[in-house]
Design a protein around this motif. Structure first.
Motif, PDB file in Angstrom:
ATOM      1  N   VAL A 118       0.850  -1.201   0.000  1.00 52.05           N
ATOM      2  CA  VAL A 118       0.000   0.000   0.000  1.00 52.05           C
ATOM      3  C   VAL A 118       0.883   1.246   0.000  1.00 52.05           C
ATOM      4  O   VAL A 118       0.633   2.209  -0.752  1.00 52.05           O
ATOM      5  CB  VAL A 118      -0.944  -0.001   1.221  1.00 52.05           C
ATOM      6  CG1 VAL A 118      -1.624   1.371   1.378  1.00 52.05           C
ATOM      7  CG2 VAL A 118      -1.993  -1.090   1.076  1.00 52.05           C
ATOM      8  N   ILE A 119       1.936   1.220   0.835  1.00 49.88           N
ATOM      9  CA  ILE A 119       2.842   2.371   0.876  1.00 49.88           C
ATOM     10  C   ILE A 119       3.513   2.560  -0.480  1.00 49.88           C
ATOM     11  O   ILE A 119       3.619   3.685  -0.992  1.00 49.88           O
ATOM     12  CB  ILE A 119       3.896   2.184   1.985  1.00 49.88           C
ATOM     13  CG1 ILE A 119       3.224   2.178   3.364  1.00 49.88           C
ATOM     14  CG2 ILE A 119       4.964   3.265   1.900  1.00 49.88           C
ATOM     15  CD1 ILE A 119       2.503   3.455   3.723  1.00 49.88           C
ATOM     16  N   ARG A 120       3.967   1.460  -1.081  1.00 45.62           N
ATOM     17  CA  ARG A 120       4.634   1.573  -2.395  1.00 45.62           C
ATOM     18  C   ARG A 120       3.670   2.121  -3.453  1.00 45.62           C
ATOM     19  O   ARG A 120       4.051   2.959  -4.271  1.00 45.62           O
ATOM     20  CB  ARG A 120       5.177   0.207  -2.825  1.00 45.62           C
ATOM     21  CG  ARG A 120       6.001   0.308  -4.110  1.00 45.62           C
ATOM     22  CD  ARG A 120       6.822  -0.915  -4.425  1.00 45.62           C
ATOM     23  NE  ARG A 120       5.982  -2.061  -4.766  1.00 45.62           N
ATOM     24  CZ  ARG A 120       5.846  -3.141  -4.011  1.00 45.62           C
ATOM     25  NH1 ARG A 120       6.487  -3.238  -2.839  1.00 45.62           N
ATOM     26  NH2 ARG A 120       5.079  -4.138  -4.380  1.00 45.62           N
ATOM     27  N   LEU A 121       2.428   1.657  -3.422  1.00 47.94           N
ATOM     28  CA  LEU A 121       1.438   2.161  -4.376  1.00 47.94           C
ATOM     29  C   LEU A 121       1.200   3.654  -4.175  1.00 47.94           C
ATOM     30  O   LEU A 121       1.050   4.409  -5.152  1.00 47.94           O
ATOM     31  CB  LEU A 121       0.112   1.400  -4.217  1.00 47.94           C
ATOM     32  CG  LEU A 121       0.095  -0.060  -4.675  1.00 47.94           C
ATOM     33  CD1 LEU A 121      -1.196  -0.744  -4.247  1.00 47.94           C
ATOM     34  CD2 LEU A 121       0.255  -0.154  -6.195  1.00 47.94           C
ATOM     35  N   SER A 122       1.183   4.075  -2.907  1.00 45.79           N
ATOM     36  CA  SER A 122       0.932   5.499  -2.624  1.00 45.79           C
ATOM     37  C   SER A 122       2.105   6.372  -3.063  1.00 45.79           C
ATOM     38  O   SER A 122       1.950   7.567  -3.273  1.00 45.79           O
ATOM     39  CB  SER A 122       0.651   5.716  -1.141  1.00 45.79           C
ATOM     40  OG  SER A 122       1.834   5.540  -0.372  1.00 45.79           O
ATOM     41  N   ARG A 123       3.310   5.752  -3.192  1.00 42.60           N
ATOM     42  CA  ARG A 123       4.509   6.476  -3.601  1.00 42.60           C
ATOM     43  C   ARG A 123       4.831   6.233  -5.083  1.00 42.60           C
ATOM     44  O   ARG A 123       5.951   6.385  -5.539  1.00 42.60           O
ATOM     45  CB  ARG A 123       5.686   6.050  -2.717  1.00 42.60           C
ATOM     46  CG  ARG A 123       5.527   6.534  -1.276  1.00 42.60           C
ATOM     47  CD  ARG A 123       6.495   5.836  -0.320  1.00 42.60           C
ATOM     48  NE  ARG A 123       7.891   6.116  -0.638  1.00 42.60           N
ATOM     49  CZ  ARG A 123       8.549   7.232  -0.320  1.00 42.60           C
ATOM     50  NH1 ARG A 123       7.909   8.204   0.331  1.00 42.60           N
ATOM     51  NH2 ARG A 123       9.813   7.390  -0.617  1.00 42.60           N
ATOM     52  N   ASP A 124       3.797   5.823  -5.823  1.00 44.07           N
ATOM     53  CA  ASP A 124       3.894   5.653  -7.277  1.00 44.07           C
ATOM     54  C   ASP A 124       4.942   4.625  -7.693  1.00 44.07           C
ATOM     55  O   ASP A 124       5.647   4.796  -8.699  1.00 44.07           O
ATOM     56  CB  ASP A 124       4.192   6.988  -7.965  1.00 44.07           C
ATOM     57  CG  ASP A 124       3.015   7.943  -7.886  1.00 44.07           C
ATOM     58  OD1 ASP A 124       1.862   7.459  -7.790  1.00 44.07           O
ATOM     59  OD2 ASP A 124       3.246   9.158  -7.887  1.00 44.07           O
ATOM     60  N   ASN A 125       5.059   3.537  -6.905  1.00 40.87           N
ATOM     61  CA  ASN A 125       5.948   2.428  -7.274  1.00 40.87           C
ATOM     62  C   ASN A 125       7.359   2.900  -7.639  1.00 40.87           C
ATOM     63  O   ASN A 125       7.867   2.659  -8.733  1.00 40.87           O
ATOM     64  CB  ASN A 125       5.353   1.629  -8.439  1.00 40.87           C
ATOM     65  CG  ASN A 125       4.140   0.825  -8.012  1.00 40.87           C
ATOM     66  OD1 ASN A 125       4.206   0.078  -7.030  1.00 40.87           O
ATOM     67  ND2 ASN A 125       3.042   0.983  -8.728  1.00 40.87           N
ATOM     68  N   ARG A 126       7.970   3.598  -6.687  1.00 46.15           N
ATOM     69  CA  ARG A 126       9.331   4.103  -6.941  1.00 46.15           C
ATOM     70  C   ARG A 126      10.311   2.936  -7.122  1.00 46.15           C
ATOM     71  O   ARG A 126      10.026   1.792  -6.793  1.00 46.15           O
ATOM     72  CB  ARG A 126       9.778   4.989  -5.783  1.00 46.15           C
ATOM     73  CG  ARG A 126       8.885   6.223  -5.627  1.00 46.15           C
ATOM     74  CD  ARG A 126       9.426   7.169  -4.609  1.00 46.15           C
ATOM     75  NE  ARG A 126       8.508   8.297  -4.394  1.00 46.15           N
ATOM     76  CZ  ARG A 126       8.789   9.332  -3.631  1.00 46.15           C
ATOM     77  NH1 ARG A 126       9.958   9.404  -3.019  1.00 46.15           N
ATOM     78  NH2 ARG A 126       7.907  10.302  -3.472  1.00 46.15           N
TER      79      ARG A 126
END
Length: 782
Positions: A118-126
């Motif tokens: 969820v965190i990665r998705l919120s950070r646009d899959n950096r």
């Protein structure tokens, strides 16, 4: 005390820890996901009606806090078995992933929990670096503190990529399986659970074997974990994978666009009945296929629930093409009203005590200056009941009633109805106000009919009281609650009896001429309905109401092009009745007796009966009906015993005379009335030996008042003759005709004269053999 001493001794460490804690407390953004979302609308039962793609070109539905149990089970078993046990990260998974990645020399395994994803998705899959993974881990633990496990799963389900431009479980369910996520099978839920792991797998005909292997492996795990039984497993692995992306349903596209203007990117639950909406769409489509062959391309339909004032069906346009403005929502667009406002005039005249339902009104050739209204069939009845004039939608009686009632008064009633497209003053519209000289829209008209119906319902259901906010706006938002306001004994616009009697008139099934042969009309359904056709055959209307529902239909061309046959009763009314056929039957309105009174009515004239009216009957009318005029059409005359002559004492003894009440219409009304009423008896003439002069009982049939007459030429190039016509109450009278004081001819019985004059101004004079005279000035133009 120990803590205080420690802080004093280790100030730098303490400050560092405080800063670290503050940073940790605020490291997570208040809004995790800020990207635009699709505007989504559902029916009153949460069935998808349509959606608009988000501004960034993604099908991304707004966050749904409810995740179906099947998908939740599949997701946890595939992505994060220990989801409910860890604090946001799983040390064992991280260690295994780190070991495998070091051995491979590259990132082969993530080891991320659902929370970290969820965190990665919120950070646009950096980019997936170890430093980035550390950030995700810290933020994941913070998210676990702020949100519940169920909220975290909802975040994941609403924002995970599912291939192409599809984001989130809800959008994926509709795009890949054409159903909502709560209706997914175990196989379908498993397919979507494995897809975000490699979302580019699912393209029609591409990499299907890899996807199938992943899905079936997950289903096997569900079986082993005893989440599904063996039968479910066996049936699930037999299900095929989706081969194409389905289009998102567009069941109410114009309502969707309307809601998008005020609730962009939101999930909106509407009041629409999906089944009825689909039925209406199909009805409109079928009629469009027929009407389009005649160059009629646009249709709109609105259905309201009278009691709740909620929109049940919203069809903004027909399924036409772009060249015919298929995207234009016509429901709220101003169009010429035709005759659809006539019931409001009728109700207003009842309400103000200037009319009774069966009062005879004149239906004769009429001129108001240069304005000459005509009935649709260009015929005249002479005299007709107001009720029948409304049911037959006759123009001439309507205009005469409007002129008698007062243009300003009627305009005031329309202003109270809040018909927002009637923006100008009364004089701007003139006497065409009730015939289509003004514009309105389907929304406002249906709203008004629903308010009238609701007024009668509320009056009879609430101890003869009205609601102050009765004439309120309908709504298509489920969460909106209509507030009808406080109860009051005072009427709001029209009293309940006037509305009820108007509906009784509109309930009449028999229609004249083009309105006959309603083979599709179910006479068991009691509907108060009205049609309308605008000038030039540009707009066709039909609006009907029962105790429970209002159905409104508009048919025409969005660009205003008129078409032959574009008549309300031929094009809009069949759609109206097709829609009503899909609605439950309603009982008829309860009679509002407390707003009514029983009075004696003259049977022949429909006015309040006088002593000399021979045929009377008791009728319940609106209370204001007590103010109406008494019958003007009955006179007392003396006749001989055979009743074929009028007599008086100059020619007959009292013993041989009898007094008789006679129903007499004015000459012009009588001229047309007796053609359609064979039992009408004109006033008998005086016997020749009696000394009495008759009253002036002549009137011009044509021309009427000051007229400008154009004489067209016929096929051989010669000018047509002008035919002058006069009606006389005495069929034995002889009339003498003069033009500019020059004698022309005399006539008896049939008083028609043909003249042939050049362009100019002429005075026409007609004198009968008793010396009575009428005159008329005309202007002849070639």
């Amino acid at each position: 005390m120990k803590i205080k001493n420690y802080i004093l001794k280790h100030k730098k460490k303490t400050i560092f820890l405080v800063v670290l804690l503050v940073f940790y407390a605020f490291c997570l953004p208040k809004e995790l996901f800020t990207k635009t979302t699709s505007t989504v609308i559902t029916s009153k039962n949460n069935q998808l009606l349509g959606a608009l793609i988000a501004e960034d070109g993604q099908w991304r539905f707004p966050k749904n806090d409810s995740v179906p149990q099947k998908f939740k089970a599949c997701l946890i078993q595939f992505e994060d078995e220990y989801f409910y046990k860890h604090p946001g990260f799983n040390p064992v998974s991280i260690f295994k992933a780190l070991k495998q990645n070091l051995q491979a020399g590259s990132v082969k395994r993530g080891g991320s929990t659902i929370t970290q994803q969820v965190i990665r998705l919120s950070r646009d899959n950096r980019e997936r670096t170890y430093f980035e993974k550390l950030k995700e881990l810290i933020l994941a633990t913070r998210l676990e503190i702020r949100a519940s496990k169920e909220e975290i799963i909802a975040y994941w389900s609403s924002n995970a990529p599912f291939g192409g431009n599809i984001v989130g479980l809800d959008a994926a369910s509709w795009r890949y399986f054409n159903r909502k996520s709560t209706d997914l099978s175990w196989a379908e839920a498993a397919t979507l659970a494995v897809l975000p792991n490699a979302p580019n797998l699912i393209y029609p005909g591409k990499n299907q074997h890899k996807l199938l292997t992943k899905r079936n492996r997950l289903l096997k795990k569900l079986l082993v974990k005893k989440i599904i039984d063996s039968l479910t497993y066996e049936l699930s692995i037999l299900e095929e994978l989706p081969q194409k992306a389905y289009p998102i349903p567009q069941i109410a596209p114009h309502l969707l666009q309307k809601i998008n203007k005020t609730n962009k990117g939101e999930f909106v639950k509407t009041t629409i009945d999906k089944k009825l909406q689909n039925q209406a769409n199909e009805i409109v489509k079928n009629h469009y296929n027929v009407l389009s062959k005649n160059g009629i391309y646009n249709i709109s339909v609105l259905v309201l629930d009278v009691k709740s004032r909620k929109v049940l069906t919203y069809v903004g346009n027909a399924p036409t093409d772009k060249s015919h403005q298929k995207d234009v929502d016509i429901i709220d667009k101003p169009r010429s009203t035709g005759s659809i406002l006539k019931p409001f005039l009728y109700a207003a005249m009842l309400d103000s005590g200037e009319l009774l339902p069966n009062t005879l009104v004149a239906d004769i050739p009429t001129n108001f200056g240069s304005y000459k209204p005509e009935n649709f069939d260009k015929k005249y009845a002479g005299a007709i009941s107001a009720k029948m004039a409304l049911s037959r939608s006759l123009n001439v009686p309507t205009v005469r009633m409007l002129q008698s009632f007062g243009l300003e008064k009627f305009h005031h009633y329309l202003q109270q109805l809040q018909l927002k497209d009637i923006r100008n003053n009364a004089n701007y519209y003139g006497l065409t106000l009730a015939l289509g000289g003004a514009e309105s829209n389907l929304w406002d008209l249906c709203k008004s009919y629903a308010s009238l119906a609701s007024t009668v319902n509320h009056y009879t259901e609430n101890s003869s009281r009205y609601f102050k906010n009765e004439f309120t706006e309908p709504t298509f938002f489920t969460d909106d609650k209509i507030d009808f306001g406080e109860k009051t004994p005072e009427k709001i616009i029209f009293d309940a009896a006037s509305i009820y009697l108007t509906f009784e008139s509109l309930k009449e099934v028999n229609r004249p001429n083009t309105e006959e042969n309603w083979e599709f009309f179910d006479s068991s359904k009691k509907i108060a309905w009205k049609t309308g056709t605008s000038f030039g055959f540009r707009d066709a209307w039909a609006i009907g109401t029962t105790k429970d529902y209002v159905v409104g239909v508009w048919v025409g061309n969005a660009d205003g092009e008129g078409r032959p046959g574009l008549v309300g009763v031929k094009t809009a009314a069949p759609i109206l009745f097709d829609i009503f056929d899909k609605l439950p039957n309603s009982e008829w309105f309860s009679t509002p007796f407390d707003e009514m009174t029983a009075i004696e009515i003259c049977t022949k004239s429909g006015y309040r009966a006088t002593e000399i009216c021979e045929e009377k009957k008791m009728e319940f009318v609106q209370n204001s009906g007590l103010k109406t005029a008494p019958c003007p059409y009955h006179v007392l005359i003396n006749v001989n015993h055979s009743e074929n002559y009028q007599v008086n004492t100059s020619c007959e003894s009292l013993s041989n005379m009898k007094q008789k009440s006679w129903f007499v219409l004015p000459p012009l009304m009588e001229y047309y009335y007796k053609e359609k009423n064979p039992f009408y008896k004109p006033l008998p003439p005086f016997r020749n030996d009696c000394l009495r002069k008759t009253k002036n009982a002549m009137k011009f049939i044509y021309p009427t008042e000051k007229s400008t007459i154009f004489l067209p030429k016929n096929f051989d190039g010669k000018k047509n003759e002008l035919i002058l016509k006069v009606a006389h109450s005495n069929k034995e009278a002889t009339l003498f005709w003069y033009v500019n004081n020059e004698f022309i001819t005399s006539t008896k019985e049939i008083h028609n004269v043909a003249i042939n004059y050049k362009a100019g101004i002429y005075k026409i004079s007609v004198t009968d053999n008793l010396g009575n005279e009428i005159q008329q000035k005309i202007t002849v133009k070639e």
